[in-house]
Write a protein that holds these residues in place. Sequence first.
Motif, PDB file in Angstrom:
ATOM      1  N   ARG A 190      47.503  39.547  45.765  1.00  0.00           N
ATOM      2  CA  ARG A 190      46.096  39.149  45.940  1.00  0.00           C
ATOM      3  C   ARG A 190      45.165  40.115  45.208  1.00  0.00           C
ATOM      4  N   ASP A 191      45.464  41.404  45.293  1.00  0.00           N
ATOM      5  CA  ASP A 191      44.634  42.395  44.596  1.00  0.00           C
ATOM      6  C   ASP A 191      44.685  42.181  43.081  1.00  0.00           C
ATOM      7  N   ASP A 192      45.885  41.877  42.579  1.00  0.00           N
ATOM      8  CA  ASP A 192      46.034  41.635  41.141  1.00  0.00           C
ATOM      9  C   ASP A 192      45.249  40.395  40.715  1.00  0.00           C
ATOM     10  N   VAL A 193      45.360  39.309  41.495  1.00  0.00           N
ATOM     11  CA  VAL A 193      44.637  38.077  41.178  1.00  0.00           C
ATOM     12  C   VAL A 193      43.130  38.328  41.237  1.00  0.00           C
ATOM     13  N   LYS A 194      42.696  39.042  42.251  1.00  0.00           N
ATOM     14  CA  LYS A 194      41.271  39.361  42.407  1.00  0.00           C
ATOM     15  C   LYS A 194      40.755  40.122  41.189  1.00  0.00           C
ATOM     16  N   ARG A 195      41.485  41.142  40.774  1.00  0.00           N
ATOM     17  CA  ARG A 195      41.058  41.941  39.625  1.00  0.00           C
ATOM     18  C   ARG A 195      40.993  41.088  38.359  1.00  0.00           C
ATOM     19  N   MET A 196      41.984  40.234  38.185  1.00  0.00           N
ATOM     20  CA  MET A 196      41.992  39.389  36.991  1.00  0.00           C
ATOM     21  C   MET A 196      40.840  38.395  37.016  1.00  0.00           C
ATOM     22  N   MET A 197      40.583  37.780  38.187  1.00  0.00           N
ATOM     23  CA  MET A 197      39.495  36.816  38.306  1.00  0.00           C
ATOM     24  C   MET A 197      38.148  37.475  38.030  1.00  0.00           C
ATOM     25  N   GLU A 198      37.980  38.694  38.499  1.00  0.00           N
ATOM     26  CA  GLU A 198      36.718  39.407  38.291  1.00  0.00           C
ATOM     27  C   GLU A 198      36.473  39.715  36.819  1.00  0.00           C
ATOM     28  N   SER A 199      37.536  39.726  36.024  1.00  0.00           N
ATOM     29  CA  SER A 199      37.409  40.028  34.604  1.00  0.00           C
ATOM     30  C   SER A 199      37.015  38.815  33.775  1.00  0.00           C
ATOM     31  N   LEU A 200      37.109  37.618  34.348  1.00  0.00           N
ATOM     32  CA  LEU A 200      36.767  36.405  33.610  1.00  0.00           C
ATOM     33  C   LEU A 200      35.253  36.264  33.473  1.00  0.00           C
ATOM     34  N   PRO A 201      34.795  35.660  32.373  1.00  0.00           N
ATOM     35  CA  PRO A 201      33.370  35.328  32.264  1.00  0.00           C
ATOM     36  C   PRO A 201      32.970  34.367  33.382  1.00  0.00           C
ATOM     37  N   ALA A 202      31.705  34.381  33.754  1.00  0.00           N
ATOM     38  CA  ALA A 202      31.209  33.607  34.896  1.00  0.00           C
ATOM     39  C   ALA A 202      31.530  32.122  34.788  1.00  0.00           C
ATOM     40  N   ALA A 203      31.353  31.530  33.607  1.00  0.00           N
ATOM     41  CA  ALA A 203      31.584  30.088  33.462  1.00  0.00           C
ATOM     42  C   ALA A 203      33.052  29.738  33.717  1.00  0.00           C
ATOM     43  N   GLN A 204      33.959  30.597  33.266  1.00  0.00           N
ATOM     44  CA  GLN A 204      35.388  30.364  33.501  1.00  0.00           C
ATOM     45  C   GLN A 204      35.735  30.578  34.964  1.00  0.00           C
ATOM     46  N   ARG A 205      35.195  31.633  35.560  1.00  0.00           N
ATOM     47  CA  ARG A 205      35.474  31.903  36.970  1.00  0.00           C
ATOM     48  C   ARG A 205      34.955  30.768  37.850  1.00  0.00           C
ATOM     49  N   GLU A 206      33.788  30.223  37.481  1.00  0.00           N
ATOM     50  CA  GLU A 206      33.188  29.137  38.257  1.00  0.00           C
ATOM     51  C   GLU A 206      34.089  27.896  38.247  1.00  0.00           C
ATOM     52  N   VAL A 207      34.613  27.522  37.076  1.00  0.00           N
ATOM     53  CA  VAL A 207      35.449  26.326  37.006  1.00  0.00           C
ATOM     54  C   VAL A 207      36.767  26.539  37.749  1.00  0.00           C
ATOM     55  N   VAL A 208      37.316  27.752  37.689  1.00  0.00           N
ATOM     56  CA  VAL A 208      38.546  28.057  38.435  1.00  0.00           C
ATOM     57  C   VAL A 208      38.281  27.942  39.935  1.00  0.00           C
ATOM     58  N   TYR A 209      37.151  28.474  40.379  1.00  0.00           N
ATOM     59  CA  TYR A 209      36.791  28.402  41.807  1.00  0.00           C
ATOM     60  C   TYR A 209      36.652  26.949  42.249  1.00  0.00           C
TER      61      TYR A 209
ATOM     62  N   SER B 162      34.447  21.344  30.630  1.00  0.00           N
ATOM     63  CA  SER B 162      35.074  21.848  31.858  1.00  0.00           C
ATOM     64  C   SER B 162      36.548  22.153  31.625  1.00  0.00           C
ATOM     65  N   LEU B 163      37.239  21.222  30.985  1.00  0.00           N
ATOM     66  CA  LEU B 163      38.656  21.438  30.684  1.00  0.00           C
ATOM     67  C   LEU B 163      38.843  22.638  29.765  1.00  0.00           C
ATOM     68  N   GLY B 164      37.952  22.779  28.789  1.00  0.00           N
ATOM     69  CA  GLY B 164      38.024  23.908  27.863  1.00  0.00           C
ATOM     70  C   GLY B 164      37.844  25.236  28.584  1.00  0.00           C
ATOM     71  N   ARG B 165      36.885  25.266  29.517  1.00  0.00           N
ATOM     72  CA  ARG B 165      36.667  26.509  30.277  1.00  0.00           C
ATOM     73  C   ARG B 165      37.889  26.856  31.111  1.00  0.00           C
ATOM     74  N   MET B 166      38.495  25.830  31.720  1.00  0.00           N
ATOM     75  CA  MET B 166      39.709  26.071  32.503  1.00  0.00           C
ATOM     76  C   MET B 166      40.828  26.557  31.592  1.00  0.00           C
ATOM     77  N   ARG B 167      40.961  25.935  30.439  1.00  0.00           N
ATOM     78  CA  ARG B 167      42.010  26.322  29.496  1.00  0.00           C
ATOM     79  C   ARG B 167      41.856  27.790  29.102  1.00  0.00           C
ATOM     80  N   TYR B 168      40.621  28.185  28.735  1.00  0.00           N
ATOM     81  CA  TYR B 168      40.391  29.578  28.343  1.00  0.00           C
ATOM     82  C   TYR B 168      40.598  30.534  29.515  1.00  0.00           C
ATOM     83  N   ALA B 169      40.209  30.102  30.715  1.00  0.00           N
ATOM     84  CA  ALA B 169      40.429  30.942  31.896  1.00  0.00           C
ATOM     85  C   ALA B 169      41.920  31.178  32.096  1.00  0.00           C
TER      86      ALA B 169
END
Length: 199
Positions: free
Chosen positions: A131-150, A173-180
């Motif tokens: 969970r800590d690893d996933v959290k750290r990785m998610m925090e590193s994503l740009p906001a638009a990518q993190r938003e679509v993942v959420y 949306s698909l592109g942002r998910m792909r890049y995320a």
Amino acid sequence: MKEFEGMSNEMLALLYVDGNNKAFDELLERTQSKLFAYIMFVVRNEDVANDIFQDTFVKVITKLQEGRYTDSGKFTFWLTRIAHNAIMDWYRSQKSSHIVDLADDNDLSKLKGEQYLDTYRESEIVNEQVRDDVKRMMESLPAAQREVVYMRFYQQLSFKEIAEITGVSINTSLGRMRYALLNLRKMVREYQIELALDY
């Protein structure tokens, strides 16, 4: 409130438009925690999230009072769309690179699924690390990518719904998910992170 049991959010919104302030109180009670979690996930700052949350509900009240809401059966999407626009307005006002600042007190493990983890200590340690690893990785994503993942994984929205809420095309949306996902995979490889939960 008991008087509103069984009523949909859409019905409550229309009751409020007709002058029933208690209906709005119920609507706020039903939607505030999920909406705040969404805003907090994107902006990563509790003070900013509180400001955006309040701004969102001021806009909701204004739009309802002006008769700019029609019952389409999608009140939650309408609400999330207003919050998304408020978040984007805030980002524009920051004149930053749109990379979200990291927050030390944000814990993704509270979003979903923690109750299914093993209670054995060894498994807990492994799962906590994942969970800590996933959290750290998610925090590193740009906001638009993190938003679509959420929206996709935590709110379980379709890409069509994500596109509708964020005001972009399905392809964007698909592109942002792909890049995320590409960014997350790159981080997994680069830091040799093991993401398998231990059950």
